[in-house]
Design an enzyme around this catalytic site. Structure first.
Site, mmCIF file in Angstrom:
data_model
loop_
_atom_site.group_PDB
_atom_site.id
_atom_site.type_symbol
_atom_site.label_atom_id
_atom_site.label_comp_id
_atom_site.label_asym_id
_atom_site.label_seq_id
_atom_site.Cartn_x
_atom_site.Cartn_y
_atom_site.Cartn_z
ATOM 1 N N ASP A 18 -8.808 -0.913 -4.126
ATOM 2 C CA ASP A 18 -7.457 -1.430 -3.903
ATOM 3 C C ASP A 18 -7.037 -2.151 -5.205
ATOM 4 O O ASP A 18 -7.883 -2.473 -6.042
ATOM 5 C CB ASP A 18 -7.521 -2.397 -2.715
ATOM 6 C CG ASP A 18 -6.266 -3.209 -2.573
ATOM 7 O OD1 ASP A 18 -5.203 -2.609 -2.386
ATOM 8 O OD2 ASP A 18 -6.351 -4.460 -2.669
ATOM 9 N N ASP A 20 -3.896 -4.856 -5.713
ATOM 10 C CA ASP A 20 -3.475 -6.265 -5.578
ATOM 11 C C ASP A 20 -4.471 -7.046 -4.728
ATOM 12 O O ASP A 20 -4.763 -6.677 -3.592
ATOM 13 C CB ASP A 20 -2.089 -6.345 -4.918
ATOM 14 C CG ASP A 20 -0.987 -5.859 -5.842
ATOM 15 O OD1 ASP A 20 -1.049 -6.172 -7.033
ATOM 16 O OD2 ASP A 20 -0.066 -5.176 -5.361
ATOM 17 N N ASP A 180 -9.308 -5.792 -0.159
ATOM 18 C CA ASP A 180 -9.201 -7.205 0.204
ATOM 19 C C ASP A 180 -8.523 -7.431 1.559
ATOM 20 O O ASP A 180 -8.334 -8.568 1.954
ATOM 21 C CB ASP A 180 -8.415 -7.983 -0.872
ATOM 22 C CG ASP A 180 -6.926 -7.677 -0.852
ATOM 23 O OD1 ASP A 180 -6.562 -6.502 -0.650
ATOM 24 O OD2 ASP A 180 -6.119 -8.615 -1.030
HETATM 25 O O1 LIG Z 1 1.578 -4.488 -1.201
HETATM 26 C C1 LIG Z 1 1.530 -3.970 -2.317
HETATM 27 O O2 LIG Z 1 2.571 -3.689 -2.951
HETATM 28 C C2 LIG Z 1 0.223 -3.581 -2.950
HETATM 29 O O3 LIG Z 1 -0.898 -4.016 -2.294
HETATM 30 P P1 LIG Z 1 -2.361 -3.356 -2.489
HETATM 31 O O4 LIG Z 1 -2.576 -3.059 -3.970
HETATM 32 O O5 LIG Z 1 -3.235 -4.451 -1.997
HETATM 33 O O6 LIG Z 1 -2.376 -2.106 -1.656
HETATM 34 MG MG LIG Z 2 -4.864 -5.624 -1.645
#
Ligand SMILES: O=C(O)COP(=O)(O)O
Ligand SMILES: [Mg+2]
Length: 231
Positions: A18, A20, A180
């Site tokens: 993942d 973010d 996460d």
């Molecule tokens: O919500 C987002 O834009 C991205 O979140 P993620 O990288 O944890 O999937």
């Molecule tokens: Mg994430």
């Protein structure tokens, strides 16, 4: 660290990460983007901790949550319009305040040298994800970068994970998902993959309660956790 599954992570051929809250701490940039959007509607700024809790469901969900928290909920076409206005704002706030999570560079290099293919699977728009990964010089070892706009259904659906595995030419049973959030767990389950969650991300629910096979304090714990899993 708590080990649960036993042998499930031993020698995966590929790992999907993942973005973010897992590879990058992007909440400060995302907060800046949200607050610029809100300011354009004469709404007061949200705090970093508030916005952190809104990340993980893609940009549209972020906007929906931000306006709801501001007491000015948006629905339907109004949400579509805010999403259109947000796009250029979001692109201006990708890397200025974003930092790598501890150990990212070392751990990606370690897995690369171990012959493990890697990809990133995020609900963030694909170009935004690519720009962040390029900024930090992380694309070299990544065989797939799949953003939320590259698939019909965002995580918790398995679509993005399956597309990444297709690009990496690896079967789900030979793969590990690292994330996460509960969306990462659900997407991995639906794709038929084991999943490890990291502490310190953006989930509001305690990570131990999200149903992962294993919870680690940080990316730096992954290599040893995978070795221990052999026992
Ligand atoms: O919500 C987002 O834009 C991205 O979140 P993620 O990288 O944890 O999937
Ligand atoms: Mg994430």
């Amino acid at each position: 660290m708590n080990v649960g599954a036993g042998r499930r992570f031993r020698s995966p051929k590929a790992i999907l990460f993942d973005l973010d809250g897992t590879l990058v701490d992007s909440a400060p940039d995302i907060t800046a983007a949200v607050n610029e959007l809100l300011a354009g509607r004469d709404l007061p700024p949200l705090r970093l901790e508030q916005v952190r809790a809104m990340i993980g469901g893609g940009v549209r969900k972020l906007i929906e949550r931000a306006f709801a928290a501001s007491g000015a909920p948006l629905l339907g076409s109004a949400l579509d319009e805010a999403n259109r206005v947000m796009a250029p704002i979001y692109r201006r706030h990708l890397t200025g305040l974003t930092r790598l999570m501890p150990g990212v560079r070392e751990v990606l290099t370690h897995f690369h040298l171990s012959g493990i293919a890697m990809g990133v699977v995020t609900n963030k728009p694909q170009l935004a994800a690519r720009e962040i990964l390029l900024h930090f010089g992380l694309t070299e070892h990544l065989g797939a970068i799949v953003g939320g706009d590259a698939v019909t259904c965002l995580k918790p659906a398995p679509d993005a994970l399956l597309l990444a595995l297709d690009q990496l030419q690896v079967e789900p049973r030979d793969t590990l998902m690292v994330g996460d959030s509960g969306a990462d767990v659900a997407a991995a389950r639906a794709a038929g993959m084991p999943v490890i969650l990291l502490r310190g991300g953006y989930t509001q629910t305690p990570v131990e309660e999200l149903g992962a096979d294993l919870v680690c304090d940080s990316l730096l714990d992954l290599p040893s956790a995978m070795l221990q899993d052999a026992t």
